[in-house]
Enzyme design. Structure first.
Site, PDB file in Angstrom:
ATOM      1  CB  CYS A 150      34.771 -28.232  24.955  1.00 38.86           C
ATOM      2  SG  CYS A 150      33.637 -27.200  23.991  1.00 38.86           S
ATOM      3  CG  HIS A 243      32.688 -31.215  21.196  1.00 35.28           C
ATOM      4  ND1 HIS A 243      31.322 -31.221  21.280  1.00 35.28           N
ATOM      5  CD2 HIS A 243      33.095 -30.013  21.696  1.00 35.28           C
ATOM      6  CE1 HIS A 243      30.909 -30.067  21.824  1.00 35.28           C
ATOM      7  NE2 HIS A 243      31.964 -29.326  22.074  1.00 35.28           N
TER       8      HIS A 243
END
Length: 345
Positions: A150, A243
């Site tokens: 990710c 993120h």
């Protein structure tokens, strides 16, 4: 005609996101769910401690959960999505491939194997044809395709735009990663509240190696890794999803902040259901993107960038993506769509 799909690890955090995205999907029909032995035999409603911010799909809730082994999945399932822990996936995923199933996996095991394609369809869709090499070498009727980590998937689309236009030489990245990336029970509240953790086990290595494979060249037989140097520092912060990454990219060709932003803004999606029309959204504001405000860009499948600044050898920028959507479940589904379009199912 819908493609019948199964989900391995269906009760976990990424498995639940897969269920959320697959239930209304126009190409795929959920036909099988698996989880641990303790969940086998229960309905999905009973087995899953549902934590997604949307109701559990009613037509999935009553499906009986099976054990995570090939014999527990019907033969007419065309595609398997795997969200297993890597320690389990390392053993189980090859068993499904040997049994003839095509697996689109979010698990980290095997991503850097020479005959396993690691793909972001908007970046390196041609790498999927490494499956032909994989099948020849392993004697599988099935196949194994991986999406990247990710944190890697957050920065690579922007890096690909820079590399294509200005030739990347070095990349340095510092991440501020949401707690959902560790799973529901991955970081305790006592660890993360009023804190930041400057280490995520194995994460730096994944970013440093996977990005070079994703941006490498495929000649029909093997993937040559990109020759850029990548250094990563990964940090866990107390945001739920999204993120955020600070990236310093050095290039062989001169690049201005404006040129870098234009190159990224020009990146479009591909002709797959889950790929957004504009993959990268560019913010002019110096304080964007931000996780709470921008993680749901393009329904969580886009990448947001901003904060461009020229450096001595290139450009610095910030990028953000929803780690369980674009970075995990959505990435696996997008790869499944690629497999379907390319005729691998």
């Amino acid at each position: 005609m819908s493609v019948r799909v199964g989900v391995l690890g269906a009760t976990g955090a990424v498995g639940q996101r897969l269920i959320q995205l697959l239930d209304p999907h126009p190409e795929f029909e959920i036909a099988a769910l698996t989880a641990s032995e303790s969940s086998a035999g229960k309905t999905y409603r009973e087995a899953a401690k549902w934590r997604v911010d949307a109701p559990i799909p009613t037509d999935v809730a009553e499906i009986e959960v099976g054990a995570t082994k090939p014999e527990a999945v019907p033969d007419d399932v065309d595609l398997i999505f795997s969200s297993l822990p890597s320690s389990v996936g390392q053993q189980v995923e090859p068993e499904f491939c040997e049994a003839g199933y095509v697996v689109s996996s979010n698990s980290s095991n095997g991503r850097m194997d020479e005959d396993v394609p690691l793909t972001i369809p908007e970046v390196n869709a041609d790498h999927v044809d490494l499956i032909e090499v994989q099948r020849d070498e392993r004697g599988w009727d099935g196949a194994l395709l991986k999406n990247p980590n990710c944190s890697t998937i957050t920065m690579v689309p922007a890096l690909e735009a820079l590399d294509r236009a200005f030739d990347l030489t070095d990349v340095r990245v510092s991440t501020l990663q949401a707690v959902s990336g560790a799973g529901y029970s991955g970081v305790s509240s006592m660890e993360i509240i009023d804190n930041a953790i400057p280490h995520i086990g194995g994460e730096e290595q994944k970013m440093e190696t996977e990005s070079r494979k994703l941006l490498g060249s495929f000649d029909g037989a093997e993937v040559q890794l990109h020759d850029m140097d990548v250094a990563a520092s990964c940090n866990r912060i107390p945001t739920l999803d999204g993120h955020l990454e600070n990236v310093w990219a050095d290039t062989a060709e001169d690049v201005s902040a404006e040129d870098a932003a234009e190159a990224m803004e020009a990146v479009t999606g591909v002709d797959l259901h889950s790929s957004p029309d504009q993959l990268i959204k560019v913010f002019e504001e110096p304080d964007r993107p931000q996780p709470r405000l921008d993680r749901n860009t393009e329904g969580g499948m886009g990448v947001a960038v901003g904060g461009f600044r020229e450096t001595t050898d290139g450009v610095q920028f910030n990028c953000l993506a929803h780690n369980t959507m674009r970075g995990a479940a959505g990435a696996s589904i997008l790869n499944g769509e690629l497999l379907n379009k390319r005729g691998y199912l």
